[in-house]
Scaffold this active site. Structure first.
Site, PDB file in Angstrom:
ATOM      1  N   GLY A  91       0.791  -1.148  -0.036  1.00  0.00           N
ATOM      2  CA  GLY A  91      -0.045  -0.058   0.017  1.00  0.00           C
ATOM      3  C   GLY A  91       0.790   1.424   0.033  1.00  0.00           C
ATOM      4  CG  HIS A 124      -4.681  10.987   5.551  1.00  0.00           C
ATOM      5  ND1 HIS A 124      -3.992   9.532   5.688  1.00  0.00           N
ATOM      6  CD2 HIS A 124      -3.683  11.722   6.115  1.00  0.00           C
ATOM      7  CE1 HIS A 124      -2.784   9.813   6.386  1.00  0.00           C
ATOM      8  NE2 HIS A 124      -2.455  11.038   6.496  1.00  0.00           N
ATOM      9  CB  ILE A 138     -10.956  13.251   5.024  1.00  0.00           C
ATOM     10  CG1 ILE A 138     -12.309  14.382   4.905  1.00  0.00           C
ATOM     11  CG2 ILE A 138      -9.944  13.989   4.911  1.00  0.00           C
ATOM     12  CD1 ILE A 138     -12.144  15.153   6.257  1.00  0.00           C
ATOM     13  CE1 TYR A 161      -6.206   9.702  -1.286  1.00  0.00           C
ATOM     14  CE2 TYR A 161      -6.574   8.044   0.496  1.00  0.00           C
ATOM     15  CZ  TYR A 161      -5.607   8.732  -0.177  1.00  0.00           C
ATOM     16  OH  TYR A 161      -4.300   8.967   0.230  1.00  0.00           O
ATOM     17  CG  ASP A 210      -8.271   4.851   5.318  1.00  0.00           C
ATOM     18  OD1 ASP A 210      -7.907   5.262   4.012  1.00  0.00           O
ATOM     19  OD2 ASP A 210      -8.024   5.379   6.438  1.00  0.00           O
TER      20      ASP A 210
END
Length: 363
Positions: free
Chosen positions: A84, A127, A129, A131, A157
């Site tokens: 990742g 992060h 938020i 995406y 996530d």
């Protein structure tokens, strides 16, 4: 143990959603070997990380030629590997998909990032938020008279990232068993969370979704699909969307039958919601549970996550499990024959290094 028994997956340990995807597959019986970085712990490493349950761990320095070779040997024994990191990181190490597929042409190579491997934002930091902002998911969450509400980091996530990765990995492993060929999988949290908005796209196309927040069927706009405070300052959820379920609620609470006439009358929703706010404050959460729980009124108490394991329904289904004295969510979903179970709690960093090196014939 579990439907993925016999599958070996190599996890390059990162933060949050990657380890969660690895945990999901370990829960299902896969042998997941976590490749941890040698050296001191990172500031983001948790002292208790449930995501590490059921795995084995080997500590490697992937900048070392010797440890790179060990990583390749691991991949030669595996069905899949995933990472990742930002695009290009693994290629710079000489451990990208092309490099690994040369050593194991059948391996599935999963890659999970927020923006995806390509595109103008691919190399930018971000992060959850961010995406879910780009996918449109965040815009639809929150009150009509305020800004969007941060929905924890579940949508990008974990829903759009980790679960899409786990799904993609299993799809890739199944395809490789048929074709004999591996491939790379590009998981973008923007695209994953966008895919999860398919129903909202359908409602919009059907002219059943207003292009604003907090006024629609599923975003808290409807009186029959929202959360309400109770007499004791706790909260309950109410979701009697279908007429027959609202009818059940009306009959149980003694509301006037005019409520059914206005059930889908958008102009009345705000007024009816105020009446429900008043109604729900007449009883405590426990009293409402005694009154409505188990009926077709589509009701549930809103529980803190650390207390959810105490609810009788969750207890009856063994939805939580205690491992090493720590209560935590049990593997899901359930299977009738190959029932998954957690073999052990969170693995210590590098705990299996020597054992794995012996298995590979390195020592």
């Amino acid at each position: 143990m579990g439907p993925l028994s016999g599958v070996r997956i190599i996890e390059l340990v990162g933060i949050g959603p990657g380890p969660f995807a690895g945990m999901m597959m370990a829960d299902m019986g896969a042998e997941v070997i976590a490749v941890d970085r040698k050296g001191a712990a990172s500031p983001v490493e948790l002292p208790v990380d449930i995501n590490r349950r059921g795995k084995r761990s080997i500590a490697l320095d992937l900048k070392s030629a010797e440890d790179k070779e060990i990583f390749f040997k691991l991949c030669e024994t595996a069905d899949a590997v995933f990472e990742g990191f930002r695009p290009g990181v693994m290629e710079k190490l000489g451990l990208g998909p092309d490099d690994v597929l040369k050593r194991n042409p059948k391996i599935v190579y999963g890659r999970m990032t927020g923006w995806g491997q390509t595109g103008p934002l691919a190399h930018a930091a971000g992060h959850d938020i961010n995406y879910i902002s780009l996918s449109g998911a965040l815009h639809g969450i929150g009150p009509a008279d305020g800004p969007p509400t941060v929905p924890l980091n579940l949508i990008g996530d974990y829903g759009g990232g980790a679960m899409m990765l786990a799904f993609g990995m299993v799809c890739g492993i199944l395809e490789a068993k048929n074709s004999g060929k591996g491939q790379a999988i590009d998981v973008s949290m923007v695209e994953g969370s966008s895919l999860m908005m398919t129903l909202m796209h359908s409602l919009m196309a059907s002219q059943r979704w207003a292009p604003m927040r907090g006024v629609n069927l599923l975003d808290g706009g409807a009186h029959f699909y929202d959360t309400f405070e109770t007499k004791d300052g706790k909260f309950v959820s109410f979701g009697a969307m279908e007429p027959q379920f609202m009818q059940e609620f009306i009959e149980k609470t003694g509301l006037d039958e005019s409520w059914m006439q206005n059930h889908l009358n958008f102009s009345k929703w705000a007024e009816l919601k105020e009446e429900l706010r008043t109604l729900f404050k007449t009883k405590t959460q426990e009293e409402w549970c005694d009154f409505l729980e188990g009926s077709d009124a589509c009701f549930a108490p809103i529980l803190p996550f650390w207390e959810a394991h105490k609810h009788p329904h969750n207890q009856a289904r063994n939805s939580f499990t205690e491992i090493d004295g720590l209560m935590q969510p049990a593997p899901a979903p359930k299977f009738s024959r190959t029932e998954p179970e957690v073999s052990h709690g969170p693995v210590e960093k590098g705990a299996d290094t020597d054992a794995i090196l012996k298995e590979l014939g390195v020592i």
